[in-house]
Write an enzyme that holds these catalytic residues in place. Structure first.
Site: not given
Ligand code: AMP
Length: 396
Positions: A35, A198, A354, A377
């Site tokens: 990052r 999920k 990720g 996200g």
């Protein structure tokens, strides 16, 4: 799009919101510098123009006030090395010290502010906190794509104090341009591969992709909710019972929209959730009691690879299995390799989230992918069609 590219920072102080949320070990050493490395070109551009840089970021999720393990001070050494200048540090992101250091900053110098999240005002989007931060610089640059979906003070609120002097850094510019490539007029066939643990986190992205893709390949733990929804025996695999109806609706909608939605045929099952568990391959609809599916099987991996190889646009989010375990990584690896190969043949590939990015790094395929998104996200929300507060604040 208003980016730093055509702006001259000579004599200006750029207040740059970066995403320096990097992992630190017990000795406070940075264990993954990705990052920070990604933000270097933006910082260099300002310095090269003859400007000064004030960097602000969050790190982790501090609960209340300052905590040593979340201090951005630990980043100054690495950052100084990368930039070739001694990076100064203000141990409070607002207040006298930050003001004095920012005001004394000269062209070519860099000041890093302490963790924004040491103030709860950051996360709640407090306006007076944003105003204090804004007072430190002349130009506001947002280069924190990873947090662009948060309506935080330094992301969404601060921009209003720079009505004519706000812009995107290179990371933001690249992210939006590359994600737009799959959202607008993507070359066909367009294949999306969605996996991960999920279904719950992926419903909206799947729904928003249905009117864009030709093929939707489902894998990962979430596949078992689909399989259960159409009457399969899933043993002790991960199933979200409350989402069976939702999964069924997705399947119906895909049919209606003539999207080829693929569910695995075979799966690698295990007696328990461990790399060394007893394992075997079985038909995905007939998992015996007491067994759980932890990867897609070889036939599925091959079928998925063939579809990927024939695609011109590819989006991948979420591993096909528990790729962290070497005995259950084959499906994820096969998909990753096929994406790399298709890209070499000319397809455009975008990977985000990720775990998919971790998989690409694990299999050393980074250079064979067109674009790897830095914001899991934020990328998902952008693809879902949501307006990101950090993007809206600058205007795009
Ligand atoms: P997500 O963050 O939702 O993309 O999920 C990523 C995680 O899903 C990874 O840590 C995988 O180990 C996990 N995962 C993938 N397949 C399965 C599976 N069949 N059962 C349980 N977990 C899985």
């Amino acid at each position: 799009m208003k980016t730093i590219e055509n702006f001259d920072f000579k004599g200006k102080k750029a207040l740059i919101r970066v995403d320096f949320n990097v992992p630190l070990n017990e000795q406070f050493e940075i264990t993954d510098t990705t990052r920070i490395d990604a933000a270097i070109p933006t910082i260099r551009k300002v310095l090269k123009d003859g400007g000064a840089v004030i960097l602000m970021s969050h790190l982790g999720r501090p609960k209340e006030g300052p905590e040593e393990k979340f201090s951005l001070q630990h980043l100054t050494g690495y950052l100084s090395e990368q930039l070739g200048v001694i990076v100064q540090f203000a141990d409070d992101c607002i207040g006298n010290q930050a003001r004095e250091k920012a005001s004394a900053l000269k062209a070519g110098e860099v000041l890093l502010l302490e963790n924004l999240r040491f103030y709860k005002e950051e996360s709640v989007g407090d306006e007076s906190f944003a105003k204090k931060l804004a007072s430190l610089g002349d130009i506001y640059v947002n280069d924190a794509f990873g947090t662009a979906h948060r309506a935080h003070a330094s992301i969404a609120v601060i921009a209003k104090f720079f009505p004519d002097n706000k812009m995107f850094g290179y990371i933001m510019g690249n992210e939006l341009t590359n994600i737009d490539k799959i959202l607008k007029n993507a070359p066909r066939p367009f294949t999306a591969i969605i996996g991960g643990a999920k279904v719950s986190g992926k419903i909206e992205i799947i729904n928003n992709l249905l009117d864009k893709v030709d093929n939707l390949l489902i894998g990962g733990g979430m596949m078992f909710t689909f399989i259960k929804a159409i009457g399969g025996e899933t043993g002790s695999s991960l199933v979200e019972k409350e989402l069976l109806e939702v999964a069924k609706n997705i399947l119906d909608k895909a049919k209606e929209m003539e999207v080829d939605l693929y569910i695995p045929e075979d799966t690698v099952i295990a007696k328990n959730f461990s790399n060394d568990a007893e394992r075997k391959v079985c038909d995905v609809f007939n998992i015996p009691d007491g067994w759980m599916g932890l990867d897609i099987g070889e036939d599925t991996a091959k079928a998925y690879a063939d579809i990927i190889m024939d695609s011109k646009t590819i989006l991948w989010n979420g591993p096909m299995g528990v790729f962290e375990f070497s005995h259950f990584e084959a499906g994820t690896k096969a998909v990753a390799e096929a994406i790399g190969e298709a890209t070499q043949k000319g397809a455009f590939s975008l990977i985000g989230g990720g775990d998919s990015v971790a998989a690409i790094n694990k299999y050393k395929l980074k250079d064979r992918i067109s674009y790897i998104s830095t914001g899991g996200g934020a990328m998902l929300e952008y693809i879902e069609g949501k307006e990101l507060p950090g993007v809206k604040a600058i205007g795009y």
